[in-house]
Design a protein around this motif. Structure first.
Motif, short mmCIF file in Angstrom:
data_model
loop_
_atom_site.label_atom_id
_atom_site.label_comp_id
_atom_site.label_asym_id
_atom_site.label_seq_id
_atom_site.Cartn_x
_atom_site.Cartn_y
_atom_site.Cartn_z
N SER A 68 0.83 -1.21 0.00
CA SER A 68 0.00 0.00 0.00
C SER A 68 0.86 1.26 0.00
O SER A 68 0.61 2.20 -0.76
CB SER A 68 -0.92 0.00 1.22
OG SER A 68 -1.75 -1.15 1.23
N TYR A 108 2.60 1.72 -3.33
CA TYR A 108 1.66 2.16 -4.37
C TYR A 108 1.58 3.69 -4.40
O TYR A 108 1.58 4.31 -5.47
CB TYR A 108 0.28 1.56 -4.11
CG TYR A 108 -0.77 2.03 -5.08
CD1 TYR A 108 -0.85 1.50 -6.37
CD2 TYR A 108 -1.69 3.01 -4.71
CE1 TYR A 108 -1.81 1.94 -7.27
CE2 TYR A 108 -2.66 3.46 -5.61
CZ TYR A 108 -2.71 2.92 -6.88
OH TYR A 108 -3.65 3.36 -7.77
N ASN A 136 -3.81 -1.56 -11.31
CA ASN A 136 -3.46 -1.24 -9.93
C ASN A 136 -3.55 -2.44 -9.01
O ASN A 136 -2.68 -2.68 -8.17
CB ASN A 136 -4.36 -0.11 -9.42
CG ASN A 136 -4.14 1.19 -10.16
OD1 ASN A 136 -3.08 1.39 -10.76
ND2 ASN A 136 -5.12 2.07 -10.14
N TRP A 137 -4.61 -3.22 -9.16
CA TRP A 137 -4.80 -4.37 -8.29
C TRP A 137 -3.73 -5.42 -8.54
O TRP A 137 -3.35 -6.17 -7.63
CB TRP A 137 -6.20 -4.97 -8.49
CG TRP A 137 -6.40 -5.59 -9.85
CD1 TRP A 137 -6.89 -5.00 -10.97
CD2 TRP A 137 -6.09 -6.94 -10.22
NE1 TRP A 137 -6.92 -5.88 -12.02
CE2 TRP A 137 -6.44 -7.08 -11.59
CE3 TRP A 137 -5.57 -8.04 -9.55
CZ2 TRP A 137 -6.27 -8.28 -12.28
CZ3 TRP A 137 -5.41 -9.24 -10.24
CH2 TRP A 137 -5.75 -9.35 -11.58
N THR A 138 -3.23 -5.47 -9.79
CA THR A 138 -2.20 -6.46 -10.12
C THR A 138 -0.91 -6.16 -9.37
O THR A 138 -0.24 -7.08 -8.86
CB THR A 138 -1.91 -6.45 -11.63
OG1 THR A 138 -3.13 -6.58 -12.35
CG2 THR A 138 -0.99 -7.61 -12.00
N ILE A 178 -0.60 -4.63 -6.46
CA ILE A 178 -0.81 -4.98 -5.05
C ILE A 178 -0.70 -6.49 -4.86
O ILE A 178 -0.06 -6.97 -3.92
CB ILE A 178 -2.19 -4.48 -4.57
CG1 ILE A 178 -2.28 -2.96 -4.69
CG2 ILE A 178 -2.43 -4.92 -3.13
CD1 ILE A 178 -1.38 -2.20 -3.78
N PHE A 179 -1.31 -7.23 -5.78
CA PHE A 179 -1.27 -8.70 -5.69
C PHE A 179 0.16 -9.22 -5.80
O PHE A 179 0.58 -10.09 -5.03
CB PHE A 179 -2.15 -9.31 -6.78
CG PHE A 179 -2.06 -10.81 -6.86
CD1 PHE A 179 -2.76 -11.61 -5.97
CD2 PHE A 179 -1.27 -11.42 -7.82
CE1 PHE A 179 -2.67 -12.99 -6.04
CE2 PHE A 179 -1.18 -12.80 -7.90
CZ PHE A 179 -1.88 -13.59 -7.00
#
Length: 379
Positions: free
Chosen positions: A156, A159, A184-186, A188-189
């Motif tokens: 987080s 990011y 964006n979610w990729t 974080i994953f």
């Protein structure tokens, strides 16, 4: 601290007495190696004596009678020696790094978070008899929850740090000149997966005297180099960066992380003084978990997640050997793919002596590191 003191006092010196070397990341990285090495050599005997007084000694137990026989002489060797690495690397980083740098701050947080997690796990294992609890320490799901929680925090914060850095929003592939756009979610994953996986990979390899420490030292050296080229210019007189020359992602301020990984390198080398065969102390989870997480963190900051699979090829092989062994055992209902997993135990049971296994794995780690560096120019 030393960096900030030198910068403060340089303002009061005459122009002829100015000391500029501290401004160079490479100089401070070299000093961080020497400082953490010296600290480790000084505090190592004291920590080992303290661990022996507290009788914090491991009793290696495997689900393999022959392997238990081979490791029976390690029964009284103190574990939790990773404290030597954590103390040395942290102190050296605090002394030579620019503490206002957000990447350095998060790097120290990674060591602290995963070091505490590993320390709790070690303590539960070593006090299992008194508490009448299994010797597995934290349950797998308990450890994973805290690993993921730490990874989520780091992901987080990264990011938001990367919000105004175009190259940081891409996935960079070895041998390819341009990055691939990531959702964006990729990101974080990937961050959560990498930090959790790398911490466990180093933990799995920590099963022989000097094995994990030697391989981590090689990885730290490569990551220190990658952090340097990610942000530093080729010369003071030109704005051209090494990243643009090598077609790597340009991450401003990532160069300070070179000092962090240099400090880890020196600390691990100092720890190897006491951990080489026959070991005076073992690393334990208090050392292996934060070191693995730090390796994953370095790859995330420099955007070299895929290249890390090459740099840490030995750890990838060790991790995959466990996955394959467990999967094959369940699929065949009792048959084994290897004599024992992780893979270093397979070769030990095959007749290789422990020093032979360790040195040969070090050579493999060096070969993987050289291959990873070669890919930079092949872009």
């Amino acid at each position: 601290m030393i960096y900030h003191l030198l910068r403060y006092f340089s303002n009061f010196l005459s122009e002829t007495l100015h000391f500029y070397a501290y401004q160079y990341v490479m100089f401070r990285a070299v000093m961080a190696i020497l400082t953490s090495l010296a600290i480790a050599l000084v505090i190592g005997p004291r920590i080992i004596r303290w661990l022996m007084r507290k009788k914090i000694g491991d009793r290696p137990e495997f689900h393999h009678a022959a392997l238990n026989e081979l490791t029976k002489e390690k029964a009284n060797t103190p574990t939790m020696g990773g404290l030597i690495i954590l103390c040395s690397a942290s102190l050296s980083t605090l002394m030579w790094a620019e503490l206002g740098n957000p990447f350095v701050q998060k790097a120290l947080f990674v060591l602290l978070w995963f070091g505490i997690l590993g320390g709790i796990d070690d303590w539960l294992k070593l006090t299992a008899t008194a508490r009448q609890r299994g010797r597995d320490g934290l349950h797998a799901w308990e450890k994973l929850i805290f690993q993921i929680a730490g990874a989520v925090l780091i992901a987080s914060f990264l990011y938001f740090d990367f919000e105004n850095i175009p190259d940081a929003k891409l996935l960079w592939v070895p041998f390819y000149k341009k990055g691939l756009m990531l959702a964006n979610w990729t990101f974080i994953f990937i961050a959560i997966f990498y930090i959790s996986a790398t911490s466990n990979a180093v933990n799995l390899a920590d099963g022989m005297d000097g094995l994990a420490a030697g391989c981590v030292a090689i990885m730290s050296l490569v990551l220190a180099f990658l952090c340097y080229v990610a942000s530093e210019t080729m010369a003071r007189t030109t704005p051209v960066t090494w990243a643009s020359y090598l077609l790597l992602p340009h991450i401003p301020a990532a160069g300070e992380l070179s000092i962090f990984f240099a400090a880890i390198l020196g600390a691990v080398l100092g720890f190897l003084w006491f951990n080489c065969y026959p070991a005076q102390t073992f690393m334990g989870d208090v050392g292996s978990l934060p070191l693995g997480a730090a390796m994953g963190y370095g790859a995330l900051v420099t955007r070299n997640e895929l290249l890390l699979l090459v740099i840490g090829g030995v750890f990838v092989i060790e991790l995959m050997s466990v996955v394959l062994q467990v999967g094959y055992f369940k699929y065949t209902r009792g048959k084994r793919l290897f004599r024992c997993a992780p893979l270093h135990h397979h070769f030990h049971l095959a007749g290789w002596s422990e020093p032979q296994v360790v040195v040969r794995f070090w050579l493999m780690a060096a070969a993987f590191a050289a291959l990873a560096l070669a890919t930079l120019k092949l872009r």
